[in-house]
Write a protein that holds these residues in place. Structure first.
Motif, mmCIF file in Angstrom:
data_model
loop_
_atom_site.group_PDB
_atom_site.id
_atom_site.type_symbol
_atom_site.label_atom_id
_atom_site.label_comp_id
_atom_site.label_asym_id
_atom_site.label_seq_id
_atom_site.Cartn_x
_atom_site.Cartn_y
_atom_site.Cartn_z
ATOM 1 N N GLY A 1 -27.953 -53.732 23.394
ATOM 2 C CA GLY A 1 -29.682 -54.149 23.303
ATOM 3 C C GLY A 1 -30.799 -53.520 24.138
ATOM 4 N N TYR A 2 -30.413 -51.643 23.718
ATOM 5 C CA TYR A 2 -31.818 -51.640 23.810
ATOM 6 C C TYR A 2 -32.859 -50.504 22.754
ATOM 7 C CZ TYR A 2 -29.841 -50.467 28.457
ATOM 8 O OH TYR A 2 -29.362 -50.247 29.935
ATOM 9 N N VAL A 3 -33.996 -51.390 23.171
ATOM 10 C CA VAL A 3 -35.184 -50.772 22.197
ATOM 11 C C VAL A 3 -34.711 -48.547 22.562
ATOM 12 C CG1 VAL A 3 -37.742 -50.674 21.129
ATOM 13 C CG2 VAL A 3 -35.878 -52.968 22.004
ATOM 14 N N VAL A 4 -34.772 -48.595 21.597
ATOM 15 C CA VAL A 4 -35.370 -46.796 21.518
ATOM 16 C C VAL A 4 -35.971 -46.421 20.635
ATOM 17 C CG1 VAL A 4 -33.702 -44.386 21.120
ATOM 18 C CG2 VAL A 4 -32.602 -46.854 21.546
ATOM 19 N N TYR A 5 -36.699 -45.762 21.428
ATOM 20 C CA TYR A 5 -38.228 -45.338 20.748
ATOM 21 C C TYR A 5 -37.947 -43.763 20.905
ATOM 22 C CZ TYR A 5 -43.256 -43.291 21.430
ATOM 23 O OH TYR A 5 -44.405 -42.455 20.777
ATOM 24 N N GLY B 1 -43.140 -40.600 15.758
ATOM 25 C CA GLY B 1 -42.157 -41.369 16.529
ATOM 26 C C GLY B 1 -41.625 -42.339 15.544
ATOM 27 N N ARG B 2 -40.216 -42.557 16.674
ATOM 28 C CA ARG B 2 -39.740 -43.528 15.792
ATOM 29 C C ARG B 2 -39.564 -44.932 16.256
ATOM 30 N NH1 ARG B 2 -36.090 -39.045 14.830
ATOM 31 N NH2 ARG B 2 -34.099 -39.373 15.859
ATOM 32 N N VAL B 3 -38.935 -46.100 16.493
ATOM 33 C CA VAL B 3 -38.272 -47.181 16.900
ATOM 34 C C VAL B 3 -37.218 -47.243 16.563
ATOM 35 C CG1 VAL B 3 -38.493 -49.720 18.237
ATOM 36 C CG2 VAL B 3 -40.441 -47.450 18.312
ATOM 37 N N TYR B 4 -35.798 -47.682 16.884
ATOM 38 C CA TYR B 4 -34.658 -48.968 17.301
ATOM 39 C C TYR B 4 -34.894 -49.668 17.640
ATOM 40 C CZ TYR B 4 -33.204 -43.639 15.602
ATOM 41 O OH TYR B 4 -32.801 -42.543 15.012
ATOM 42 N N LEU B 5 -34.469 -51.139 16.785
ATOM 43 C CA LEU B 5 -34.173 -52.831 17.340
ATOM 44 C C LEU B 5 -32.749 -52.418 17.193
ATOM 45 C CD1 LEU B 5 -37.063 -54.020 15.542
ATOM 46 C CD2 LEU B 5 -36.953 -52.790 17.182
ATOM 47 N N PRO B 6 -32.328 -53.826 18.589
ATOM 48 C CA PRO B 6 -31.504 -54.068 18.503
ATOM 49 C C PRO B 6 -30.591 -54.598 17.115
ATOM 50 C CG PRO B 6 -32.246 -53.555 20.687
ATOM 51 C CD PRO B 6 -33.096 -54.116 19.720
ATOM 52 N N LYS C 1 -32.860 -52.519 12.653
ATOM 53 C CA LYS C 1 -33.492 -52.211 11.986
ATOM 54 C C LYS C 1 -34.583 -50.970 12.379
ATOM 55 C CE LYS C 1 -35.337 -56.013 9.254
ATOM 56 N NZ LYS C 1 -36.464 -57.323 9.340
ATOM 57 N N ILE C 2 -35.508 -49.555 12.020
ATOM 58 C CA ILE C 2 -35.854 -48.987 12.220
ATOM 59 C C ILE C 2 -37.601 -48.641 11.417
ATOM 60 C CG2 ILE C 2 -34.982 -47.297 11.065
ATOM 61 C CD1 ILE C 2 -35.202 -44.646 12.589
ATOM 62 N N GLU C 3 -38.327 -48.491 12.561
ATOM 63 C CA GLU C 3 -39.596 -48.555 12.134
ATOM 64 C C GLU C 3 -39.927 -47.375 13.023
ATOM 65 O OE1 GLU C 3 -41.085 -52.297 14.932
ATOM 66 O OE2 GLU C 3 -40.235 -53.202 13.270
ATOM 67 N N ASP C 4 -41.009 -46.897 12.318
ATOM 68 C CA ASP C 4 -41.761 -45.835 12.688
ATOM 69 C C ASP C 4 -42.756 -45.984 13.214
ATOM 70 O OD1 ASP C 4 -40.893 -43.996 11.115
ATOM 71 O OD2 ASP C 4 -42.302 -44.573 9.350
#
Length: 822
Positions: free
Chosen positions: A609-613, A565-570, A549-552
């Motif tokens: 396996g990384y959370v990406v900001y 910004g946005r955050v990508y989840l594994p 998923k992606i979250e703002d």
């Protein structure tokens, strides 16, 4: 996306620190065949055996468990490997395998004659013992064999190189996204719609491993609305294609010719031949305009080169391109411009017999140390009138009672500036109107998105591409109402579009992506949000792929600015776990867009396996002139604070991220930002700078775009009048403050940011005894674009972070083993 329930079988066990070989449970393996000799020849006996096998593997990989595979007269389907084998002939086996880290080991094949092992469709080796190295990801393992060995039961054994090299065999129905998918999958590269909206010229590009760096490119003429193909080019594909106003003919360049395609009977006529280096076709009534370039030929016996100007650092600067007109009926060509300076065509108006063109003479008197002449040429007598000379200019289009112009905020003494008391960024594109009397007014002064390209409709309205935050949408500019309206294209990032300019209710075709959605192409009307899908990469290339998923995630910085910004989840995210994280930014004048793929594959990092900001610090366009203006004469002053403050806010808001395992990276200006941040903070556990600038003075004086870009980013500042900027903001002069392990990556053929920029920092950190690595990519420029080099670059980056953030050095050591060789 809801994670599928997976059945996992561990295939490695630790015994006194040693890996123990384990037999793979056959219940996870499927078989097809035997394919009897009456149906097909034995694969291994043909002189073309490798090609035959590759074709078989490609076809079998596409077959799901329920579908039938017909091999000549024999209908086959995938079945359990434990089922009874009927008859004799060649067989295929497949099983899904997964890794959660870089994994090495040996696969042993038992009971098969002449086994060939394939991984994701690519041959690894023909042998009964095969060494495998697998990055963190999901794979399909397939084996082909000529038959079964007598008295030896079929089986597969896995022997990990060490006790951490576990291989999982899974019953999952989907796979995490792979590097090969992101690079190889077919995408639309160009769209050209006929003025009546009935025909679409569509070009696609894709890659296959067997083809290496050579892309597979196809251009098709399609009939709308049924999207049927009526003509196809693969060799000698059309370039510079342009439709006649009546949509009967398509003119294009191919085989050093200008060709005319007749839609009615699908025939091609040659309008002109022996035209090398021709481009930029435009219809002008019944004739065609085009640009014809004469490449500069250097004296191959010369031992030196005298520079004529700063532009001589550009390899193409001495080439000369002029404008020509082709009379289609007679084939006669005449030259329209003749100048020592390249003449570039912007637009034409056949009704009044005029052209708009530009020339760029050498002129360094003021920032950005270049000038553009906007010229009108009368075709009848070839007379020229200089409309103006501008230092902030992008393009112009004719309209009925004037012209549209795109340029920076300072155009015409700051006509486009929202506030004359603030610094503005000349890369923040604005839209202007110039009336028939020469009066100029700003059309986008109150419109924060940055204007990009524009296309004029029949009624003088415009379609414009813009940068709006981290999105790149389309807007319609209504000339009569002087109003911008967002077009619902169904994508975040418009890759390409075309519009039927001769329709009263124009048809639009658009291709693009979103952050977690691969490319789609739609046909729609400007007056309706209803869409017809023309192309869907999700169905073609990602149907069985699962994404995270992606979250703002926005925050307000200490100055009260909202930082997007946005955050990508594994893909298989578990909020109860602690994850390492990667922080990515550019920091220069453009935001990091919500592309599905590209040089920076956020979805791939999340799959590993990384959370990406990803954040957009001050200085980026698309957020208003005040925001983008903070890029000028700053070189990190605002953006570094935003990245540090944003990372802290991100960590505070996301308890599943391990604050001690956070890495950061960026490229070009973002590479500069990475090095600069390393002198300002120790919040990051590891860093990577790709093609970064370490010394502002050397980049200004030597970089491909150095002096010109610095004319915007360092407007009015030079090493002699503002040494504080050039020294204090250069990471090199603060290398002694760096404590973060730093990986420097650079193409050794980089002309934009010379490779010396990484060498300066590498030298400094080595002498200071700091932890630093430098990896050069041979023959690669500023962007690493070739297929295998791209994979090697991605692997290098992730292996570094696996080593530093996951305490998993095996991948890095495999790529770059310690050696005493000199």
């Amino acid at each position: 996306m809801k994670a599928f329930s997976l059945v996992l079988t561990s295939l490695a066990m630790a015994i006194s620190g040693m890996a123990h070989g384990v037999e793979i449970d056959a219940k996870h393996i499927e078989r097809i065949g035997p394919v009897t000799q009456a149906s097909a020849t034995t694969l291994s006996k043909s002189a073309q055996a490798d090609a035959l096998r590759a074709n078989v593997v490609a076809k079998l990989s596409q077959a799901n468990k329920a579908s039938k595979v017909r091999v000549f007269n024999q209908a086959l389907s995938w079945q359990a490997a434990t089922s009874k084998v009927e008859g004799e002939g060649w067989l295929a086996y497949r099983l899904p395998v997964s890794t959660q880290r870089f994994t090495q080991g040996t696969l042993t094949v038992k009971g098969l004659e002449n086994p060939q092992v394939y991984l994701n469709g690519q041959l690894v080796k023909s042998a009964d013992k095969v060494e495998l190295e697998l990055a963190n990801g999901d794979y399909q393992l397939m084996l082909l064999a000529d038959g079964l060995q007598k008295d030896v039961p079929f089986g597969l054994d896995w022997q990990g190189k060490s006790d951490v090299d576990e291989l999982d065999v899974t019953a999952q129905q989907t796979q995490r996204v792979s590097a090969e998918q992101l690079f190889d999958s077919k995408v639309i590269s160009n769209l050209t719609l006929s003025p009546n909206g009935k025909y679409l010229l569509q070009s696609t590009i894709e890659y296959q491993a067997a083809q290496g760096d050579k892309p597979i490119q196809v251009t098709e003429l399609r009939k709308l609305p049924d999207n049927s193909v009526i003509y196809r080019w693969q060799d000698s594909r059309p370039s510079s294609a342009v439709w006649s106003d009546d949509s009967r003919h398509l003119a294009f360049v191919a085989n050093k010719q200008i060709q005319l395609f007749n839609v009615a009977d699908l025939t091609i006529d040659i309008a002109a031949t022996e035209l090398d280096n021709v481009s930029g076709l435009q219809w002008f009534g019944d004739s065609l305009l085009f640009s014809w370039e004469k490449p500069f030929k250097a004296d191959d016996k010369a031992t030196s080169k005298r520079f004529q100007a700063l532009e001589d650092r550009w390899s193409y600067w001495r080439n000369n391109s002029q404008l020509y007109q082709l009379d289609v009926a007679s084939g006669f060509i005449r030259q329209l411009t003749d100048s020592k300076i390249t003449s570039s065509l912007l637009d034409s108006n056949a009704d009044n017999g005029s052209l708009l063109l530009t020339r760029s003479p050498v002129d360094y008197k003021a920032p950005a140390h270049g000038i553009t002449q906007l010229i009108e040429l009368k075709v009848a007598d070839l007379s020229e009138t200089i409309i103006g000379e501008y230092r902030s200019f992008s393009g112009a289009l004719y309209a009925d009672d004037g012209m549209y112009i795109t340029a920076g905020p300072r155009f015409m003494d700051g006509t486009g500036m929202q506030d004359p008391n603030i610094e503005v960024n000349d890369y923040d594109g604005q839209l202007y109107w110039r009336d028939a009397k020469g009066n100029v007014s700003a059309l986008s002064k109150a419109f924060d998105p940055a204007i990009g390209s524009m296309i004029k409709l029949e009624n003088d309205d415009l379609l414009v591409t813009v940068t709006e935050g981290d999105r790149s949408p389309l807007y319609l500019f209504d000339k009569r109402k002087s109003r911008f309206s967002l077009i619902d294209t169904g994508v975040d990032m418009v890759d390409g579009f075309s519009v039927a300019t001769k329709q009263s209710s124009p048809t639009l075709v658009v291709a693009g992506t979103s952050a977690t959605a691969p490319q789609k192409a739609y046909r729609m009307s400007l007056n309706s949000s209803r869409k017809q899908v023309l192309f869907d990469s999700q169905k073609q290339n990602y149907a069985d792929t699962r994404l995270g998923k992606i979250e703002d995630f926005d925050f307000t910085n200490k100055h009260g600015h909202n930082i997007d910004g946005r955050v990508y989840l594994p893909a298989d995210f578990d909020a109860n776990k602690k994850y390492p994280a990667l922080v990515y930014y550019y920091g220069g004048t453009s935001p990091v867009g919500r592309h599905f793929t590209g040089r920076w594959p956020f979805n791939l990092w999340a799959a590993q396996g990384y959370v990406v900001y990803v954040l957009q610090p001050n200085g980026a366009t698309g957020y208003g002139q005040a925001f983008s203006g903070r890029h000028v004469n700053a070189w990190g002053k605002y953006s570094a604070d935003d990245i540090i403050e944003g990372t802290k806010a991100f960590l505070n808001a996301h308890s599943y991220v391990d604050a001690k395992r956070v890495g950061n990276m960026g490229a070009s200006y973002g590479g500069f930002m990475t090095m600069y941040l390393a002198t300002k903070t120790d919040i990051f556990a590891a860093s990577m700078s790709h093609a970064g600038i370490s010394n502002l003075s050397s980049y200004w004086g030597h970089g491909w775009w150095g002096y010109g870009y610095s004319g915007v980013a360092s407007r009015g500042s030079f090493p002699w009048n503002n040494p504080e900027l050039y020294v204090e903001q250069s990471p090199l002069y603060h290398a002694d403050k760096i404590t973060t392990p730093l990986l420097l990556i650079h193409g050794n053929a980089d002309t934009n940011v010379p490779v010396g920029e990484s060498h300066y920092m590498y030298t400094a950190l080595k002498l200071l005894g700091k932890e630093v690595e430098l990896v050069e990519f041979n023959d690669q420029d500023h962007h690493i674009n070739t297929r295998q080099a791209r994979f090697d670059w991605w692997n290098t980056t992730m292996a570094w972070f696996d080593m530093k953030l996951k305490d998993e050095p095996q991948w890095w050591n495999s790529l770059y083993p310690e050696t005493t060789d000199k």
